[in-house]
Scaffold this motif. Structure first.
Motif, PDB file in Angstrom:
ATOM      1  N   GLU A  51      -7.419  -0.351  -1.761  1.00 45.60           N
ATOM      2  CA  GLU A  51      -6.940   0.036  -3.009  1.00 45.60           C
ATOM      3  C   GLU A  51      -5.633   0.812  -2.804  1.00 45.60           C
ATOM      4  OE1 GLU A  51      -8.139  -1.495  -5.194  1.00 45.60           O
ATOM      5  OE2 GLU A  51     -10.118  -1.022  -5.867  1.00 45.60           O
ATOM      6  N   ASP A  52      -5.236   1.088  -1.527  1.00 42.80           N
ATOM      7  CA  ASP A  52      -4.151   2.032  -1.396  1.00 42.80           C
ATOM      8  C   ASP A  52      -2.963   1.318  -1.797  1.00 42.80           C
ATOM      9  OD1 ASP A  52      -5.704   4.054  -0.864  1.00 42.80           O
ATOM     10  OD2 ASP A  52      -5.177   4.178   1.339  1.00 42.80           O
ATOM     11  N   VAL A  53      -1.875   1.896  -2.476  1.00 40.62           N
ATOM     12  CA  VAL A  53      -0.672   1.462  -2.612  1.00 40.62           C
ATOM     13  C   VAL A  53       0.285   2.332  -1.744  1.00 40.62           C
ATOM     14  CG1 VAL A  53       1.201   0.972  -4.142  1.00 40.62           C
ATOM     15  CG2 VAL A  53      -1.083   0.553  -4.760  1.00 40.62           C
ATOM     16  N   HIS A  54       0.945   1.710  -0.758  1.00 38.88           N
ATOM     17  CA  HIS A  54       1.790   2.299   0.191  1.00 38.88           C
ATOM     18  C   HIS A  54       3.176   2.485  -0.216  1.00 38.88           C
ATOM     19  CE1 HIS A  54      -1.425   3.002   3.144  1.00 38.88           C
ATOM     20  NE2 HIS A  54      -1.516   1.677   2.951  1.00 38.88           N
ATOM     21  N   LEU A  55       3.797   3.813  -0.140  1.00 38.64           N
ATOM     22  CA  LEU A  55       5.141   3.830  -0.864  1.00 38.64           C
ATOM     23  C   LEU A  55       6.070   3.769   0.324  1.00 38.64           C
ATOM     24  CD1 LEU A  55       4.945   6.532  -3.549  1.00 38.64           C
ATOM     25  CD2 LEU A  55       4.711   4.057  -3.684  1.00 38.64           C
ATOM     26  N   ARG A  56       7.243   3.045   0.418  1.00 33.08           N
ATOM     27  CA  ARG A  56       8.205   3.044   1.311  1.00 33.08           C
ATOM     28  C   ARG A  56       9.432   3.453   0.440  1.00 33.08           C
ATOM     29  NH1 ARG A  56       3.791   1.674   4.452  1.00 33.08           N
ATOM     30  NH2 ARG A  56       3.724  -0.534   4.692  1.00 33.08           N
ATOM     31  N   CYS A 331      11.716   9.598 -10.193  1.00 33.57           N
ATOM     32  CA  CYS A 331      11.146   8.450  -9.951  1.00 33.57           C
ATOM     33  C   CYS A 331       9.518   8.738  -9.674  1.00 33.57           C
ATOM     34  CB  CYS A 331      11.680   7.542  -8.918  1.00 33.57           C
ATOM     35  SG  CYS A 331      10.832   6.264  -7.985  1.00 33.57           S
ATOM     36  N   HIS A 332       9.382   9.453  -8.667  1.00 35.11           N
ATOM     37  CA  HIS A 332       8.165   9.847  -8.172  1.00 35.11           C
ATOM     38  C   HIS A 332       7.082   9.985  -9.059  1.00 35.11           C
ATOM     39  CE1 HIS A 332       5.372  10.530  -4.800  1.00 35.11           C
ATOM     40  NE2 HIS A 332       4.819  11.875  -5.538  1.00 35.11           N
ATOM     41  N   PRO A 333       6.856  11.000 -10.046  1.00 36.02           N
ATOM     42  CA  PRO A 333       5.982  11.031 -10.975  1.00 36.02           C
ATOM     43  C   PRO A 333       5.966   9.918 -11.646  1.00 36.02           C
ATOM     44  CG  PRO A 333       7.696  12.491 -11.559  1.00 36.02           C
ATOM     45  CD  PRO A 333       7.961  11.742 -10.413  1.00 36.02           C
ATOM     46  N   CYS A 334       6.876   9.150 -12.130  1.00 34.09           N
ATOM     47  CA  CYS A 334       6.957   7.918 -12.857  1.00 34.09           C
ATOM     48  C   CYS A 334       6.150   6.704 -12.209  1.00 34.09           C
ATOM     49  CB  CYS A 334       8.172   7.354 -13.262  1.00 34.09           C
ATOM     50  SG  CYS A 334       8.165   5.691 -14.062  1.00 34.09           S
ATOM     51  N   ILE A 335       6.422   6.430 -10.863  1.00 33.49           N
ATOM     52  CA  ILE A 335       5.629   5.581  -9.988  1.00 33.49           C
ATOM     53  C   ILE A 335       4.247   5.847 -10.015  1.00 33.49           C
ATOM     54  CG2 ILE A 335       6.266   6.080  -7.815  1.00 33.49           C
ATOM     55  CD1 ILE A 335       7.218   3.115  -7.453  1.00 33.49           C
ATOM     56  N   THR A 336       4.033   7.159  -9.559  1.00 31.79           N
ATOM     57  CA  THR A 336       2.760   7.741  -9.504  1.00 31.79           C
ATOM     58  C   THR A 336       1.724   7.136 -10.641  1.00 31.79           C
ATOM     59  OG1 THR A 336       3.559   9.368  -8.079  1.00 31.79           O
ATOM     60  CG2 THR A 336       1.206   9.516  -8.852  1.00 31.79           C
ATOM     61  N   ARG A 338       2.412   5.160 -12.955  1.00 32.33           N
ATOM     62  CA  ARG A 338       2.331   3.626 -13.136  1.00 32.33           C
ATOM     63  C   ARG A 338       1.219   2.939 -12.012  1.00 32.33           C
ATOM     64  NH1 ARG A 338       8.166   0.867 -14.362  1.00 32.33           N
ATOM     65  NH2 ARG A 338       6.655  -1.042 -14.717  1.00 32.33           N
ATOM     66  N   ILE A 339       1.232   3.418 -10.876  1.00 36.62           N
ATOM     67  CA  ILE A 339       0.139   2.772  -9.749  1.00 36.62           C
ATOM     68  C   ILE A 339      -0.965   3.285 -10.395  1.00 36.62           C
ATOM     69  CG2 ILE A 339      -0.466   3.206  -7.537  1.00 36.62           C
ATOM     70  CD1 ILE A 339       2.530   3.409  -6.658  1.00 36.62           C
ATOM     71  N   GLU A 340      -1.317   4.453 -10.710  1.00 35.00           N
ATOM     72  CA  GLU A 340      -2.671   5.097 -10.952  1.00 35.00           C
ATOM     73  C   GLU A 340      -2.907   4.492 -12.518  1.00 35.00           C
ATOM     74  OE1 GLU A 340      -2.377   9.119  -8.535  1.00 35.00           O
ATOM     75  OE2 GLU A 340      -2.135   9.172 -11.069  1.00 35.00           O
ATOM     76  N   SER A 341      -2.113   3.957 -13.114  1.00 35.85           N
ATOM     77  CA  SER A 341      -2.659   3.181 -14.424  1.00 35.85           C
ATOM     78  C   SER A 341      -3.282   1.847 -14.327  1.00 35.85           C
ATOM     79  CB  SER A 341      -1.557   3.026 -15.439  1.00 35.85           C
ATOM     80  OG  SER A 341      -0.723   2.018 -14.949  1.00 35.85           O
ATOM     81  N   THR A 342      -3.141   1.307 -12.938  1.00 39.81           N
ATOM     82  CA  THR A 342      -3.808   0.111 -12.629  1.00 39.81           C
ATOM     83  C   THR A 342      -5.089   0.258 -11.760  1.00 39.81           C
ATOM     84  OG1 THR A 342      -2.739   0.048 -10.246  1.00 39.81           O
ATOM     85  CG2 THR A 342      -1.393  -1.129 -12.135  1.00 39.81           C
ATOM     86  N   GLY A 343      -5.447   1.626 -11.730  1.00 41.03           N
ATOM     87  CA  GLY A 343      -6.559   2.065 -11.168  1.00 41.03           C
ATOM     88  C   GLY A 343      -6.870   2.235  -9.457  1.00 41.03           C
ATOM     89  N   ARG A 344      -5.489   2.093  -8.993  1.00 45.67           N
ATOM     90  CA  ARG A 344      -5.168   2.256  -7.565  1.00 45.67           C
ATOM     91  C   ARG A 344      -4.696   3.491  -7.328  1.00 45.67           C
ATOM     92  NH1 ARG A 344      -3.627  -3.088  -6.610  1.00 45.67           N
ATOM     93  NH2 ARG A 344      -2.710  -2.952  -4.854  1.00 45.67           N
ATOM     94  N   LYS A 345      -4.582   3.927  -6.107  1.00 44.24           N
ATOM     95  CA  LYS A 345      -4.228   5.469  -5.693  1.00 44.24           C
ATOM     96  C   LYS A 345      -3.159   4.940  -4.545  1.00 44.24           C
ATOM     97  CE  LYS A 345      -7.941   6.498  -2.192  1.00 44.24           C
ATOM     98  NZ  LYS A 345      -7.871   5.232  -1.910  1.00 44.24           N
ATOM     99  N   ILE A 346      -2.340   6.163  -4.524  1.00 44.30           N
ATOM    100  CA  ILE A 346      -1.417   6.145  -3.446  1.00 44.30           C
ATOM    101  C   ILE A 346      -1.662   6.154  -1.867  1.00 44.30           C
ATOM    102  CG2 ILE A 346       0.951   7.383  -2.505  1.00 44.30           C
ATOM    103  CD1 ILE A 346       1.709   7.571  -5.587  1.00 44.30           C
ATOM    104  N   GLY A 347      -1.361   5.528  -0.974  1.00 48.66           N
ATOM    105  CA  GLY A 347      -1.727   5.495   0.322  1.00 48.66           C
ATOM    106  C   GLY A 347      -1.339   6.802   1.123  1.00 48.66           C
ATOM    107  N   LYS A 348      -2.156   7.122   1.958  1.00 50.43           N
ATOM    108  CA  LYS A 348      -1.556   8.321   2.944  1.00 50.43           C
ATOM    109  C   LYS A 348      -1.367   7.686   4.319  1.00 50.43           C
ATOM    110  CE  LYS A 348      -3.671  12.455   0.732  1.00 50.43           C
ATOM    111  NZ  LYS A 348      -4.615  11.756  -0.398  1.00 50.43           N
TER     112      LYS A 348
END
Ligand code: 5AD
Length: 360
Positions: A51-56, A331-336, A338-348
């Protein structure tokens, strides 16, 4: 055509090698018939990479380019572009920002800029590796084997080089050859692999002259190359390029979000454990919910732009890029969100392909 299959193993045994079915799926324009494809791509993504979404964090370090690719606004004959090259200090500062924001990777991208000497890149890579725990991805075009060896020694982890299309005649038609060239892009991808880089590639969808069978062959090549990362973006015409002036013909594949999503979903199914971004080009042609739909149709990576605002508009590979004027802090809070709105979380962590093995 509607996909009649609901699990990955059946897809693998019944559809993966069936070029006719793959082509029919790519041709399907009725969204109601595509829900099964989206669902299977999403489920396969969940199973293989979690479920992680990785940010590059993307840093566009130079817009100088010695090449003349027929589609790209940075091509050398385009004299309307003001050229820039970031200093070593500016690049490392952006990398520190990526680390501060919790990203696992920084991607250093540029045109084919001879002014970015091997030593400059090595210096940047060493500094980033010394000061942070980021993975460093390079995306600097077709470079010599010696340079790729040197950067790997300096600590670079990954390299991105799209093959753009598996149709070699179309590739040749839109990429004027450079005189000193010895290695093709496919050769370079092989060299990168033997040097121990994680290797990314990808294609544009909807290039004038591209056909559906080419996209099916692109998928086959993704499989054959066993790519770690695969980026798919719709072709976006740039008015200052030769291809941007070509009128599209009826035989052309639509360069739209739907076709890019179908390719993204099928790419997830042919390379289930690869890292697949929802590309900026997709987000550009569907600003409203391009990111969310990409993440729900096979993608597991997003690439927020960390380039200093003053350079953004100058990195003009295609017009109208999404989020062009948003600083990293905005960008950071916005993309966070938007990702969380899909039920996913940001990968570590670095989010490398080998890391996914733990998910399964
Ligand atoms: N439209 C869409 N994608 C483009 N790229 C370059 N020019 C365009 C365009 N006009 C993509 C290419 C390249 C990547 C960095 O950007 O696929 O590999």
């Amino acid at each position: 055509m509607e996909l009649q299959i609901t699990d990955y193993q059946s897809f693998k045994s019944e559809v993966l090698d069936n070029h006719h079915v793959l082509e029919q799926l790519l041709r399907e324009r009725d969204e109601t018939k595509l829900t099964a494809l989206w669902r299977l791509a999403d489920e396969t993504r969940r199973l293989y990479v979690g479920e992680d979404v990785h940010l590059r964090g993307l840093v566009e370090i130079s817009n100088h380019c010695s090449r003349q690719c027929h589609y790209c606004g940075l091509r050398s004959p385009n004299s309307s572009v003001t050229r820039y090259r970031m200093s070593v200090e500016e690049v490392t500062e952006c990398a520190l920002k990526a680390a501060f924001l919790g990203y696992g990777t920084v991607v250093l991208q540029a045109g084919e800029d001879p002014g970015l000497s091997p030593d400059i890149i090595s210096d940047i890579v060493r500094r980033i590796k010394k000061d942070t725990s980021l993975a460093v991805t390079l995306s600097l075009g077709e470079r010599d084997r010696e340079e790729l060896i040197e950067w790997r020694r300096a600590g670079a982890d990954r390299y991105l080089l799209r093959f753009e299309t598996s149709n070699s005649n179309l590739f040749k038609a839109i990429h004027p050859h450079k005189t000193s060239q010895t290695l093709s892009r496919l050769d370079i991808l092989n060299v990168l692999k033997t040097l121990g880089y994680e290797v990314g590639s990808g294609v544009m969808v909807g290039i004038p002259g591209q056909r559906y069978e080419d996209l099916v062959n692109d998928l086959a090549l993704f499989r054959e190359l066993d790519l770690d990362m695969i980026g798919i973006g719709p072709y976006i015409p740039h008015p200052m390029t030769p291809l941007g002036k070509v009128l599209s013909s009826e035989d052309d594949i639509p360069a739209d979000a739907l076709t890019a999503y179908k390719m993204t979903a099928l790419t997830r199914l042919v390379r289930p454990d690869s890292n697949i971004p929802c590309t900026t080009a997709i987000r550009t042609i569907n600003r409203a919910d391009g990111l969310e739909l990409g993440l729900q149709r096979g993608a597991n990576v997003a690439m927020p732009n960390l380039t200093p605002i003053k350079y953004r508009a100058l990195y003009d590979i295609y017009p109208g890029k999404a989020c062009q004027d948003e600083s990293a802090e905005i960008c950071h809070p916005c993309i966070t969100r938007r990702i969380e709105s899909t039920g996913r979380k940001i990968g570590k962590g670095q989010g490398s392909r080998s890391q996914h093995k733990a998910v399964r």
